[in-house]
Design an enzyme around this catalytic site. Structure first.
Site, PDB file in Angstrom:
ATOM      1  N   TYR A   1      28.499   9.276  10.186  1.00  0.00           N
ATOM      2  CA  TYR A   1      27.905  10.585  10.404  1.00  0.00           C
ATOM      3  C   TYR A   1      26.404  10.493  10.139  1.00  0.00           C
ATOM      4  O   TYR A   1      25.947  10.468   9.002  1.00  0.00           O
ATOM      5  CB  TYR A   1      28.516  11.645   9.476  1.00  0.00           C
TER       6      TYR A   1
ATOM      7  N   HIS B   1      38.380   4.792   9.570  1.00  0.00           N
ATOM      8  CA  HIS B   1      38.006   5.914  10.439  1.00  0.00           C
ATOM      9  C   HIS B   1      38.817   5.943  11.729  1.00  0.00           C
ATOM     10  O   HIS B   1      39.211   7.017  12.217  1.00  0.00           O
ATOM     11  CB  HIS B   1      36.508   5.830  10.754  1.00  0.00           C
TER      12      HIS B   1
ATOM     13  N   SER C   1      39.022  19.486  12.136  1.00  0.00           N
ATOM     14  CA  SER C   1      38.887  20.487  13.214  1.00  0.00           C
ATOM     15  C   SER C   1      39.997  21.537  13.157  1.00  0.00           C
ATOM     16  O   SER C   1      40.626  21.853  14.168  1.00  0.00           O
ATOM     17  CB  SER C   1      38.872  19.808  14.593  1.00  0.00           C
ATOM     18  N   PRO C   2      40.262  22.103  11.979  1.00  0.00           N
ATOM     19  CA  PRO C   2      41.336  23.089  11.878  1.00  0.00           C
ATOM     20  C   PRO C   2      41.027  24.392  12.613  1.00  0.00           C
ATOM     21  O   PRO C   2      41.923  25.208  12.827  1.00  0.00           O
ATOM     22  CB  PRO C   2      41.449  23.329  10.365  1.00  0.00           C
ATOM     23  N   LEU C   3      39.758  24.561  13.007  1.00  0.00           N
ATOM     24  CA  LEU C   3      39.368  25.731  13.795  1.00  0.00           C
ATOM     25  C   LEU C   3      39.042  25.351  15.240  1.00  0.00           C
ATOM     26  O   LEU C   3      38.310  26.063  15.929  1.00  0.00           O
ATOM     27  CB  LEU C   3      38.168  26.425  13.139  1.00  0.00           C
TER      28      LEU C   3
ATOM     29  N   GLY D   1      35.485  25.054  16.280  1.00  0.00           N
ATOM     30  CA  GLY D   1      34.832  26.357  16.342  1.00  0.00           C
ATOM     31  C   GLY D   1      35.454  27.323  17.330  1.00  0.00           C
ATOM     32  O   GLY D   1      35.209  28.536  17.248  1.00  0.00           O
TER      33      GLY D   1
END
Length: 308
Positions: A37, A104, A183-185, A188
């Site tokens: 990152y 990863h 990425s539980p949403l 976005g």
């Protein structure tokens, strides 16, 4: 991740330190980063922000890529590489030992037993406390777990990506391994922020994701509408319902929503206080499963790196 990489330009460093420290003050104890990152700058940010709180938090980071001239240049989980890069991550994170060290992505050129053996050595040396895998297939998970027990597996999971329910979650439950959905949403989308005319910064990874084309953004609004309907009934936001649904699936699931804004941090944490009944959970799951989503979650080249 999004503070430094992947979702447009890196955010202001001092403000991101303040957001991370505010998370600790609100009770957050688990933080996720990776050498890639940035690369590197997110580990440095996390290391500085959490330096006063090291005894109170768990910090996870990841290895598994070659990085040349500031960019990924292929996967690399050779044991000698792992033992080299762990020293660099420890330095950037200002740690004596990494709490949770993930591979990863599975490296098809290196047997997972060799990877597990290398990390086991690091654990015995006191440089790593626990280890995990990210986006790995169930057979790889079993083989890795046989060499040294896995503490966690990280993969994408949300109401709009439910494939882990097929074989991954049953395997983790059988083996006693925790699950960390990223990425539980839906990057976005499940917040309801993005309509068909949404645009993204040039270096935002959503530009290349099939589910973020204008056609997909428009076609998949029914998933957001489902969350909005439930949110209205529960006096909550769509994001909170999406997170509350995840938290209710298993008590060993720990989602890691990302944000760069303090108000969104507080909103996300509010999901933990939302009580969805068994009937409500069933209704959400059933309704969501009937929605046919348009677009793959990744382009083919990125999807090939998962489930190995």
């Amino acid at each position: 991740m999004g503070m430094s990489y992947g979702y447009g330009p890196a955010s202001d460093r001092n403000e991101m330190i303040a957001v991370i420290r505010n998370a600790v003050e609100q009770g957050v104890t688990f933080f996720d980063t990776a050498e890639v990152y940035g690369p590197y700058i997110n580990e440095e940010l996390v290391g500085e922000a959490l330096l006063p709180y090291q005894n109170d938090v768990v910090i996870a980071t990841k290895f598994g890529f070659d990085i040349q001239d500031g960019k990924q240049s292929g996967m690399n989980s050779r044991p000698e590489h792992i033992k080299q890069v762990v020293e660099q991550s420890l330095k950037r994170l200002k740690l004596d030992a990494i709490d949770l060290y993930y591979q990863h992505r599975v490296d098809p050129d290196v047997p997972i037993e060799e990877v597990a053996g290398a990390v086991k050595d690091l654990i015995q040396e006191g440089k790593v406390k626990h280890w995990g895998l990210s986006e790995a297939g169930v057979q790889t998970i079993r083989r890795a777990h046989d060499v040294h027990p896995l503490a966690a597996v990280q993969s994408e999971y949300s109401l709009w990506w439910r494939r882990p329910e097929e074989t991954l979650l049953p395997t983790l439950e059988e083996l006693g391994i925790g699950f960390v959905p990223f990425s539980p949403l839906g990057k976005g989308y499940l917040t309801g922020r993005f309509k068909a005319d949404a645009t993204f910064a040039e270096n935002d990874l959503r530009n290349i994701l099939p589910r973020f084309t204008p056609e997909a953004l428009e076609a998949n609004q029914s998933m957001v509408e489902l969350l909005e309907d439930v949110a209205q009934q529960k006096n909550a936001t769509p994001a909170q319902i999406a997170l509350a649904w995840l938290l209710a699936q298993k008590d060993w699931i720990v989602p890691i929503p990302g944000t760069t804004k303090r108000e969104r941090l507080t909103e996300n944490l509010g999901a933990a206080a939302i009580d969805l009944s068994a009937d409500e959970l069933s209704q959400i799951s059933t309704a969501a499963s009937k929605i046919e989503l348009l677009g793959a979650r990744y382009p083919e080249e990125l999807e090939k790196r998962t489930g190995l």
